[in-house]
Enzyme design. Structure first.
Site, PDB file in Angstrom:
ATOM      1  N   CYS A  12      -1.941  -5.780  -6.434  1.00 21.81           N
ATOM      2  CA  CYS A  12      -3.026  -6.505  -7.115  1.00 21.81           C
ATOM      3  C   CYS A  12      -3.963  -5.500  -7.795  1.00 21.81           C
ATOM      4  O   CYS A  12      -3.572  -4.876  -8.772  1.00 21.81           O
ATOM      5  CB  CYS A  12      -3.733  -7.430  -6.129  1.00 21.81           C
ATOM      6  SG  CYS A  12      -4.674  -8.753  -6.939  1.00 21.81           S
TER       7      CYS A  12
ATOM      8  N   HIS B  11       0.948 -10.750  -4.226  1.00 20.44           N
ATOM      9  CA  HIS B  11       0.801 -10.293  -2.843  1.00 20.44           C
ATOM     10  C   HIS B  11       2.076 -10.564  -2.066  1.00 20.44           C
ATOM     11  O   HIS B  11       2.202 -11.573  -1.372  1.00 20.44           O
ATOM     12  CB  HIS B  11      -0.391 -10.989  -2.188  1.00 20.44           C
ATOM     13  CG  HIS B  11      -1.706 -10.546  -2.733  1.00 20.44           C
ATOM     14  ND1 HIS B  11      -2.376  -9.435  -2.243  1.00 20.44           N
ATOM     15  CD2 HIS B  11      -2.479 -11.050  -3.725  1.00 20.44           C
ATOM     16  CE1 HIS B  11      -3.507  -9.276  -2.913  1.00 20.44           C
ATOM     17  NE2 HIS B  11      -3.587 -10.237  -3.818  1.00 20.44           N
TER      18      HIS B  11
ATOM     19  N   GLU C 180       2.987  -8.795   0.420  1.00 21.21           N
ATOM     20  CA  GLU C 180       2.787  -8.299   1.775  1.00 21.21           C
ATOM     21  C   GLU C 180       2.318  -9.352   2.773  1.00 21.21           C
ATOM     22  O   GLU C 180       2.271  -9.106   3.976  1.00 21.21           O
ATOM     23  CB  GLU C 180       1.750  -7.156   1.756  1.00 21.21           C
ATOM     24  CG  GLU C 180       0.293  -7.584   1.660  1.00 21.21           C
ATOM     25  CD  GLU C 180      -0.187  -7.984   0.273  1.00 21.21           C
ATOM     26  OE1 GLU C 180      -1.403  -8.176   0.117  1.00 21.21           O
ATOM     27  OE2 GLU C 180       0.649  -8.088  -0.649  1.00 21.21           O
TER      28      GLU C 180
END
Length: 234
Positions: A89, A177, A179
């Site tokens: 990001c 994102h 993760e």
């Protein structure tokens, strides 16, 4: 020192990235910029550099983001030394700037689960090679970036073209994102309630979205961790 993690705000942690690194015997060392902790001057001794997200901007003056210049300088030095980099990001936007691209405002907030399409080049990428042609990922941004010369575009969507890219052989920027796990989405929603309110079904969608994403997330991050583990620090 193994892996330096630059964390901009509480809650924007490594989540599955950290799990993948630790599974390979690597130790993430977190530099909490929101506490005023100091970045190293150069990446000597680092096996990798991971730069997480946050609400600051990769462009403009430094009044609201006093560590921006130091982060860009560290990313630029990491690129020069071929230190593996993963930017998420805001971290992806800073990586683009460090490599000669540009961060800039987008055309509005993009929040929630949505698809990105992988490019033809992704099939030969060290991280994305085995990923399907489309991934449903978590978006949470309003800014975007113009990629630097020579960058390889790996994923895009209709609204924001630059969703994933590689610079050189071992530096990746992910606008989305990848993760996240369930607790991460809860933290994001709690920390940014106005953003989350624009997607009323966010939490309801999350279990199914994560179940579909997790195998590809884990495979991609394991590849990054393997690449890092194989590298000897300077």
């Amino acid at each position: 020192m193994d892996v330096l993690v630059v964390q901009h705000v509480p809650g924007e942690e490594t989540y599955a990235i950290g799990e993948a690194l630790r599974a390979r015997g690597l130790t993430p060392r977190v530099c909490r910029m929101w506490r005023g902790e100091t970045l190293p001057a150069d990446p000597a001794g680092l096996r990798a550099l991971v730069v997480m997200g946050g609400p600051a901007a990769a462009y403009g003056d430094d009044a609201g983001f006093p560590s921006r210049a130091a982060e860009v300088a560290l990313l630029r030095a990491a690129l020069a030394r071929d230190v593996p980099v993963l930017g998420v990001c805001l971290g992806a936007q800073l990586l683009a700037v460090a490599a000669g691209g540009r961060g800039r405002p987008g055309d509005g907030l993009q929040v929630g689960w949505g698809p990105v399409r992988l490019s033809a080049e992704a099939a030969g990428d060290p991280l994305f090679a085995d990923a399907p042609g489309e991934l449903r990922v978590l978006h949470w941004h309003g800014d975007t970036m113009d990629l630097p010369p020579g960058a390889v575009l790996l994923a895009s969507c209709d609204r924001y073209a630059a969703q994933a890219f590689r610079v050189g052989a071992a530096a990746w920027g992910l606008q989305f994102h990848i993760e996240v796990d369930g607790p991460a989405v809860d933290v994001f929603a709690a920390n940014f309630p106005e953003d989350a309110a624009t997607v009323p079904g966010l939490r309801a969608e999350t279990p199914a979205a994560l179940a579909a994403l997790a195998p590809h997330r884990d495979a991609l991050l394991a590849r990054f961790a393997d690449l890092v583990a194989a590298r000897h620090p300077d």
